[in-house]
Design an enzyme around this catalytic site. Structure first.
Site, PDB file in Angstrom:
ATOM      1  CD  GLU A 197      -6.943   5.447  -5.187  1.00 24.95           C
ATOM      2  OE1 GLU A 197      -7.977   6.069  -4.916  1.00 24.95           O
ATOM      3  OE2 GLU A 197      -6.852   4.218  -5.151  1.00 24.95           O
ATOM      4  CG  HIS A 205      -0.759   9.931   0.720  1.00 27.34           C
ATOM      5  ND1 HIS A 205      -1.242   8.722   0.274  1.00 27.34           N
ATOM      6  CD2 HIS A 205      -1.481  10.223   1.823  1.00 27.34           C
ATOM      7  CE1 HIS A 205      -2.207   8.311   1.070  1.00 27.34           C
ATOM      8  NE2 HIS A 205      -2.379   9.206   2.014  1.00 27.34           N
ATOM      9  CD  GLU A 218      -2.303   2.642  -3.212  1.00 29.31           C
ATOM     10  OE1 GLU A 218      -3.458   3.070  -3.263  1.00 29.31           O
ATOM     11  OE2 GLU A 218      -1.659   2.519  -2.150  1.00 29.31           O
ATOM     12  CG  HIS A 225      -1.746   1.183   1.416  1.00 29.41           C
ATOM     13  ND1 HIS A 225      -2.755   1.481   0.535  1.00 29.41           N
ATOM     14  CD2 HIS A 225      -1.766   2.173   2.349  1.00 29.41           C
ATOM     15  CE1 HIS A 225      -3.372   2.581   0.917  1.00 29.41           C
ATOM     16  NE2 HIS A 225      -2.792   3.035   2.009  1.00 29.41           N
ATOM     17  CG  ASN A 226      -0.163   4.954   0.731  1.00 25.91           C
ATOM     18  OD1 ASN A 226      -0.972   5.014  -0.180  1.00 25.91           O
ATOM     19  ND2 ASN A 226      -0.425   5.432   1.936  1.00 25.91           N
ATOM     20  CG  ASP A 228      -2.178   7.210  -4.282  1.00 29.61           C
ATOM     21  OD1 ASP A 228      -2.503   6.061  -4.609  1.00 29.61           O
ATOM     22  OD2 ASP A 228      -2.550   7.746  -3.222  1.00 29.61           O
TER      23      ASP A 228
END
Length: 756
Positions: free
Chosen positions: A383, A349, A334, A304-305, A336
């Site tokens: 994302e 983020h 991931e 994640h992230n 973003d």
């Protein structure tokens, strides 16, 4: 005694390192400082200091270095590329979460010598056998304790050494051993005498007792006696005969014993301490599972992230974070993405102070590192917060940089009835993102389209609000029902087997969902579904991929317990890989099997779409067979110090924890031993009943007991129940960071039996 041997010491590159060099240590464009580096006489420790730092210096071991990168192969060195040419730059990459060391030499020749020299020393350290490793360890202690560097150690230095080694020994006993080792009666020990002293110090009565049970003459195990030990104690059955011969060939140091097909006590101890004698079944470390089943039938190591090295409010976004995750076998990363101010999409983020990196650089990093640890497919979880223009640019970067590596069409040109297998997708990168279902750019939130994780969390978790605002809508919905986001057709067309959709319930999925559609769930929603409809969730995950991600309040990048998610068959359980602790220990434990390839086949009762299994009632399934696990914790060896204060010695205890279905969650611990981290002996037995052994993980943790405050962590090992070898076994402990800390271990006797 010189454990590295003259061959390495005489190497011209190693000689350059031992002579020392002044190198620039680079931390950023503005932080570049000279440091003097040199390799110490032990051939393993690199020492460095500033000319102006007085007596202050730093050291690290070559065993901590994973790789050497030449030239501008780090973000830091790329940022100073105009100032320093590639042929004077190199990067030392460390195991675990320790940051890189970026260095610049005065000349290209000096850079080549250091690069080649460190690589040779890494290779030497990796190829040492058990005896060489132990010799090296003893040599290291001798070097550390020999304060005046005269090649000898007097009794005062030996007493200091014992404290350093975590031993609180009676002074009279220590003097007695010292005198016995001091054959020349000079009042000091040279290295060979020190080895003799060390052997007396580490004489392990508990191993000797086991040896005596099978060695009729008390001196050596004959071939048939070793076979008996392997068959009766190690539960090897028919294979024990051939294995006994192999063990003698591999581990017996005495030539005369080998000729007799016998094993001495030394050889027996070396075998027990080897990887073959460890608690982890060697065959389960290798790639051994069926890799031809649909993707949804596997647990998949997921991050994640992934772009973050620290927390999600102020942490640094870094390509190194992707490299570290991929090197650890992570198979779902991931990204973003947000519109960049200069037209190039950036990764960070959103709505926070985290730094930004370019999307195209992330894709280039994926291209280079995706398949170094495993050649099974990598899922790129997107994302997407970008406008159509930069989404189209993202699609261009993906196709141009990744080329054939990117899976951009179904394998056989047809829409699948079931997902392809990891075997069929070897060497491929899959894009997980929203996909346009109908012609036209605008997509509203129909049953086949998914909102972002942030919106999903806001919808799902009123009690756990997201730390981020939902992304702004790009175009309005004519009917006025909901806002909708524009998608680029080019980016949408790259989504094949991982189409993100909103979850509308298990009934809806059974009736309408396609196998290539997948949903994301916040941890709290997944927990609720697991508790309220566990069997439905298991059935759903037998047909579809699910991604679970940490709740919005985890701004410190802490992790949730992944076991609860695996219990209902969720495959993509995304964790913050940058955050050490129990949760990542469990992740490393599950994915430490099957060659560390990042894919683990789910138990058969979780791969059946009509299964009746639910984690709350593990007994209500076909093939239910609970097992009894009994662990006799015998002793510990050379546990690391946790408090570096001089004279501080650990008071160790061992805790064994079971992680699995709710009925299996359990922990038991031994009493603590005062002031002995060197060779504590417990001889205490801990018992467990495991109802779903196929899902259970077993964690061995050693702590430093403290009655006034929380115990300090010393070391741990986590492994799947199915990978445990019964018998007399060593547990090779790992640091909090998940890296090895040899020779620290526990000695246990494991028994597994059916519940009668």
């Amino acid at each position: 005694m010189d454990p590295e041997g003259s061959r390495v010491q005489d190497d011209p590159d190693v000689k350059v390192m031992m002579a020392g060099s002044t190198l620039r240590k680079v931390k950023s464009k503005s932080w570049k400082k000279q440091r003097h580096f040199r390799l110490l006489e032990d051939g393993l420790t690199i020492w460095y200091k500033s000319r102006w730092a007085g007596r202050g210096h730093s050291t690290f071991s070559v065993t901590e270095v994973e790789a050497v990168r030449e030239g501008h192969q780090s973000e830091v060195l790329l940022s100073v590329a105009e100032e320093f040419p590639a042929d004077v730059c190199f990067t030392l990459v460390f195991h675990g979460r320790q940051g890189n060391l970026d260095l610049v030499t005065e000349t290209p020749e000096e850079a080549k010598a250091w690069i080649r020299g460190v690589r040779k020393l890494i290779h030497k350290a990796q190829t040492m056998d058990e005896k060489e490793r132990l010799d090296q360890w003893v040599w290291d202690w001798f070097q550390r304790a020999d304060k005046n560097k005269d090649g000898k150690m007097n009794f005062k230095e030996v007493r200091t050494l014992l404290k350093m080694m975590n031993v609180d020994m009676d002074e009279e006993h220590a003097l007695h051993l010292f005198t016995m080792a001091d054959k020349s009666e000079s009042g000091s020990l040279e290295i060979e005498q020190f080895v003799h002293f060390y052997k007396m110090l580490t004489q392990r009565d508990e191993v000797w007792k086991v040896f005596q049970d099978y060695a009729e003459d008390g001196e050596k195990l004959m071939l048939n006696e070793l076979e008996n030990f392997l068959s009766i104690e190690q539960h090897e059955g028919e294979q024990s005969s051939q294995h006994a011969r192999e063990l003698i060939d591999r581990y017996e140091p005495s030539g005369s014993a080998k000729k007799q097909s016998a094993m001495s006590l030394d050889g027996f101890q070396i075998y027990l301490c080897s990887l073959e004698g460890s608690v982890f079944k060697p065959e389960h470390r290798e790639l051994h599972q069926d890799m031809s089943q649909p993707l949804c039938h596997y647990f998949i190591s997921s991050s994640h992230n992934t772009y973050l090295l620290e927390d999600q409010l102020r942490g640094q976004s870094s390509l190194e974070a992707y490299i570290q995750a991929l090197k650890r076998g992570c198979r779902c990363v991931e990204v973003d993405c947000w519109d960049g101010s200069d037209g190039e999409p950036v990764v960070y983020h959103g709505h926070t102070w985290t730094s930004k990196i370019l999307f195209r650089d992330v894709v280039s990093t994926l291209k280079e590192y995706a398949f170094k640890a495993s050649d099974f497919p990598v899922i790129l979880s997107l994302e997407n917060h970008c406008g159509v223009e930069q989404q189209t640019l993202m699609a261009q970067h993906l196709t141009q940089i990744l080329g054939d590596t990117l899976l951009s069409a179904p394998l056989d040109g047809q829409l699948p009835q079931q997902l392809p297998s990891p075997q069929e997708l070897r060497g491929k990168i899959l894009l997980k993102a929203k996909k346009i279902s109908d012609p036209g750019d605008c997509v509203d939130e129909t049953p086949t389209d998914e909102v972002s994780d942030e919106e999903e969390m806001a919808n799902d978790d009123a009690e756990s609000p997201s730390t981020e605002d939902p992304p702004p809508a790009e175009c309005a919905n004519e009917t006025g029902k909901k806002s909708k986001s524009k998608l680029s057709r080019d980016l949408s067309d790259l989504v094949v087997y991982c189409k993100s959709v909103h979850f509308h319930g298990f009934e809806h999925a059974r009736a309408h969902a396609q196998c290539y559609e997948m949903s994301s769930f916040s941890e709290s929603k997944a927990k609720r579904l697991a508790k309220d409809a566990g069997t439905d969730f298991v059935q759903y995950n037998a047909r579809h991929l699910s991604r679970i991600y940490p709740g919005g309040l985890r701004t410190d990048s802490s992790n949730y317990n992944p076991q609860e998610m695996w219990n209902v068959g969720n495959q993509i359980v995304a964790l913050n890989f940058q955050t050490a602790g129990l949760e990542m220990d469990l992740n490393d434990g599950l994915f430490g099997q099957n060659g560390g390839c990042g894919y683990v086949l789910k138990p058969d009762f979780m791969r059946d779409g009509s299964t009746r299994f639910g984690p709350e009632k593990p007994g209500e399934r076909r093939g239910y067979r609970p097992l009894r696990l009994s662990i006799q914790v015998i002793s510990g060896q050379q546990l690391p110090k946790v408090n570096q204060k001089e004279g501080s010695i650990v008071d160790p205890l061992v805790r064994v924890e079971i992680y699995g279905v709710p009925q299996d969650q359990a922990k038991e611990e031994t009493s603590h031993i005062n002031n002995n981290g060197f060779n504590p002996v417990w001889n205490e037995t801990l018992n467990f009943v495991v109802h779903a052994p196929e899902l259970a993980l077993v964690r061995f943790e050693v702590e430093d007991y403290d009655k006034a405050s929380r115990n300090d962590f010393i070391g741990q090992l986590t492994l799947p129940f199915a990978c445990i070898q019964a018998g007399y076994r060593h547990i090779h402990l790992l640091s909090k960071d998940g890296t090895a800390i040899p020779p620290s271990s526990l000695f246990v006797n494991v028994s597994i039996s059916e519940l009668t």
